[in-house]
Design an enzyme around this catalytic site. Structure first.
Site, PDB file in Angstrom:
ATOM      1  N   HIS A 119      28.846  31.146  30.902  1.00  0.00           N
ATOM      2  CA  HIS A 119      28.439  31.745  32.177  1.00  0.00           C
ATOM      3  C   HIS A 119      29.446  32.813  32.586  1.00  0.00           C
ATOM      4  O   HIS A 119      30.583  32.803  32.132  1.00  0.00           O
ATOM      5  CB  HIS A 119      28.486  30.700  33.305  1.00  0.00           C
ATOM      6  N   TYR A 120      29.029  33.678  33.512  1.00  0.00           N
ATOM      7  CA  TYR A 120      30.035  34.392  34.301  1.00  0.00           C
ATOM      8  C   TYR A 120      29.990  33.815  35.704  1.00  0.00           C
ATOM      9  O   TYR A 120      28.980  33.246  36.127  1.00  0.00           O
ATOM     10  CB  TYR A 120      29.886  35.906  34.262  1.00  0.00           C
ATOM     11  N   THR A 121      31.110  33.982  36.429  1.00  0.00           N
ATOM     12  CA  THR A 121      31.181  33.367  37.759  1.00  0.00           C
ATOM     13  C   THR A 121      30.324  34.107  38.774  1.00  0.00           C
ATOM     14  O   THR A 121      29.774  33.480  39.689  1.00  0.00           O
ATOM     15  CB  THR A 121      32.633  33.326  38.261  1.00  0.00           C
TER      16      THR A 121
ATOM     17  N   GLU B 101      32.757  28.666  32.644  1.00  0.00           N
ATOM     18  CA  GLU B 101      32.604  29.772  33.590  1.00  0.00           C
ATOM     19  C   GLU B 101      33.656  30.834  33.265  1.00  0.00           C
ATOM     20  O   GLU B 101      34.854  30.546  33.222  1.00  0.00           O
ATOM     21  CB  GLU B 101      32.793  29.295  35.034  1.00  0.00           C
TER      22      GLU B 101
ATOM     23  N   HIS C 217      23.824  31.413  29.819  1.00  0.00           N
ATOM     24  CA  HIS C 217      22.997  30.830  30.882  1.00  0.00           C
ATOM     25  C   HIS C 217      21.634  31.524  30.950  1.00  0.00           C
ATOM     26  O   HIS C 217      20.606  30.884  31.178  1.00  0.00           O
ATOM     27  CB  HIS C 217      23.740  30.953  32.227  1.00  0.00           C
TER      28      HIS C 217
ATOM     29  N   ASP D  75      23.541  35.820  33.374  1.00  0.00           N
ATOM     30  CA  ASP D  75      24.912  35.675  32.866  1.00  0.00           C
ATOM     31  C   ASP D  75      24.952  35.016  31.493  1.00  0.00           C
ATOM     32  O   ASP D  75      24.053  34.236  31.175  1.00  0.00           O
ATOM     33  CB  ASP D  75      25.779  34.888  33.872  1.00  0.00           C
TER      34      ASP D  75
END
Ligand SMILES: [Zn+2]
Length: 255
Positions: A31-33, A96, A138, A148
């Site tokens: 994921h990215y945050t 993340e 994700h 993401d």
């Protein structure tokens, strides 16, 4: 656990289930945050009211946080589906990766961060039997809701390190971009998309295609099925099948 990892346990976790219903850990979700700062993301991932978490967070300078032990279930995938399977938090480890994301100024993932991500993934793959086709973003498992880690994420680099699949595109492929395809090719492409793992319905066809493109043809992710995307789909599907065949062979050899 990698050296230099910091711990901040999130209350947002619970059991992966009890035997005999417990499913093995066999998936890795990146994921990215999507928040303005690492601190804000950490606070949210540890806020009981938010009900979200991940096993790890990697900052842009490579600093690494452990929020949930791998043996426990973290809440990162949400409503999601891959290879026909849902409730993926039960089987997945979630990472993340700090980046403001498309909402706050999406940017390149710095080298120091990628080194840390690579090392972390390598460790996870050494501890759990996670097939290459189950290392996903994700957006792959929730294409209707999520983008993401996005088109700037360096999947080819991870694949070269043995993390996930990203076959290099065939030469000359780009000339086919934008060219339309016929009905037969369209059907074959959707079959390939499903074979790779994307869960499809008529409502999610274009978002799933866009998610595939974001990951495997990041130069253009318009969700339109052009000739280039068709060829790329067949290529990735073959890589998935080859990886699965190799796993099967290894299993029978060592039985
Ligand atoms: Zn996510």
């Amino acid at each position: 656990m990698p050296l230099g990892i910091r711990e901040r346990l999130s209350p947002n976790q619970d059991s992966r289930g009890d035997p005999p219903n417990m499913r093995p850990i066999n998936m890795l979700v990146l994921h990215y945050t999507g928040m303005q700062s690492a601190a804000a993301a950490l606070d949210r991932l540890c806020d009981p009211a938010a009900r979200v978490s991940a096993h790890y967070l990697v900052e842009e300078d490579g600093a690494l946080w452990r929020l949930v032990p791998e043996a426990r279930r973290a809440f990162h995938a949400g409503v999601s589906c891959w290879q026909g399977e849902s409730d993926l938090n039960f089987v997945a480890i979630g990472i993340e990766i700090v980046n403001p994301g498309h909402e706050w100024g999406y940017r390149q993932f710095p080298e120091a961060q990628m080194i840390a991500v690579e090392e972390l993934c390598r460790g996870i793959l050494s501890r759990h039997r996670i097939p290459a086709s189950r290392v996903v973003g994700h957006s792959d498992i929730a294409p209707d809701r999520k983008a993401d880690p996005g088109e700037l994420f360096d999947w080819p680099r991870l694949a070269r390190a043995g993390i996930g699949l990203w076959p290099p595109p065939a030469p000359g492929l780009i000339r086919r971009r934008g060219r339309g395809v016929g009905v037969v090719q369209h059907a074959a492409a959707l079959a390939d998309l499903a074979r790779v793992g994307y869960c499809l319905s008529s409502a999610t066809e274009d978002v799933a295609l866009a998610a595939f493109q974001r990951r495997f043809r990041p130069e253009r992710w318009d969700g339109l099925l052009d000739a280039e995307t068709c060829v790329r789909l067949a290529q990735v599907r073959m890589a998935v099948e080859a990886a699965q065949a190799a796993r099967e062979l290894a299993r029978t050899r060592f039985r």
